[in-house]
Design an enzyme around this catalytic site. Structure first.
Site, mmCIF file in Angstrom:
data_model
loop_
_atom_site.group_PDB
_atom_site.id
_atom_site.type_symbol
_atom_site.label_atom_id
_atom_site.label_comp_id
_atom_site.label_asym_id
_atom_site.label_seq_id
_atom_site.Cartn_x
_atom_site.Cartn_y
_atom_site.Cartn_z
ATOM 1 N N SER A 23 -6.271 -4.125 7.871
ATOM 2 C CA SER A 23 -7.076 -4.929 8.792
ATOM 3 C C SER A 23 -7.059 -4.355 10.199
ATOM 4 O O SER A 23 -8.076 -4.334 10.890
ATOM 5 C CB SER A 23 -6.581 -6.375 8.808
ATOM 6 O OG SER A 23 -6.808 -6.996 7.572
ATOM 7 N N ARG B 269 0.809 -1.220 0.000
ATOM 8 C CA ARG B 269 0.000 0.000 0.000
ATOM 9 C C ARG B 269 0.838 1.264 0.000
ATOM 10 O O ARG B 269 0.393 2.308 -0.450
ATOM 11 C CB ARG B 269 -0.910 0.025 1.233
ATOM 12 C CG ARG B 269 -1.930 -1.087 1.269
ATOM 13 C CD ARG B 269 -2.586 -1.170 2.619
ATOM 14 N NE ARG B 269 -1.537 -1.490 3.601
ATOM 15 C CZ ARG B 269 -1.671 -1.461 4.897
ATOM 16 N NH1 ARG B 269 -2.827 -1.116 5.414
ATOM 17 N NH2 ARG B 269 -0.695 -1.766 5.700
#
Length: 171
Positions: A136, A98
């Site tokens: 997450s 990311r």
């Protein structure tokens, strides 16, 4: 003229704890599935982390999210990912990246994995830009605090998160 023998299927492994499986993970799966003949999603037992969901629940969540992708199989695993790759004749490990922090960590892991099993390549994939902020850890925290995670996870995972955090809200 003889026909050359068919080449073995190109198998890749995408591993993680997936606690929970996010839309960013799903995006990486979709991209990786288009690059390889088979994509194995290896859901880690995660002894080193305190997971919100059990291994069985995480496997079920990933299976539900990926059931429409024909060349994807979801399996639990415990141990070294390179051993899992050897057991399944994988030629590559897929990692979602990311940001620069992810890349630094994943590059180190990729180099170590190459030492363990030189024939397995590490492939870095970027999720869609709109999904790059999702992790997450942040999804669990937002859900725990009563925030809306509908734009970060599938409806089934959002429901499971709400149920997991329900006793906390009622206390």
């Amino acid at each position: 003229m003889s026909t050359p023998p068919p080449s073995p299927p190109r198998v890749a492994v995408y591993s993680g704890t997936f606690d929970p499986f996010t839309l960013g993970h799903a995006d990486v799966v979709q991209r990786a599935a288009g690059l390889f003949d088979r994509l194995l999603i290896a859901v880690a037992a995660a002894h080193h982390k305190k997971a919100l969901f059990s291994l069985e629940a995480r496997v079920e969540q990933v299976q539900a999210a990926t059931k429409r992708i024909a060349n994807v199989q979801v399996l639990p695993f415990d141990g070294l990912i390179m051993d899992f790759c050897a057991q399944h004749s994988a030629c590559a490990v897929v990692r979602g990246v990311r940001n620069v922090t992810d890349f630094d960590y994943e590059a180190q892991m990729g180099a170590m994995n190459r030492k363990l099993r030189p024939g397995v390549e590490t492939v870095f994939l970027l999720p869609d830009a709109a999904l790059q902020c999702i992790s997450s850890t942040l999804v669990r925290e937002i859900s725990k605090l009563g925030g809306d995670v509908a734009q970060m996870v599938s409806p089934a995972v959002a429901k499971a998160l709400a149920k997991a955090h329900q006793p906390l809200k009622e206390a």
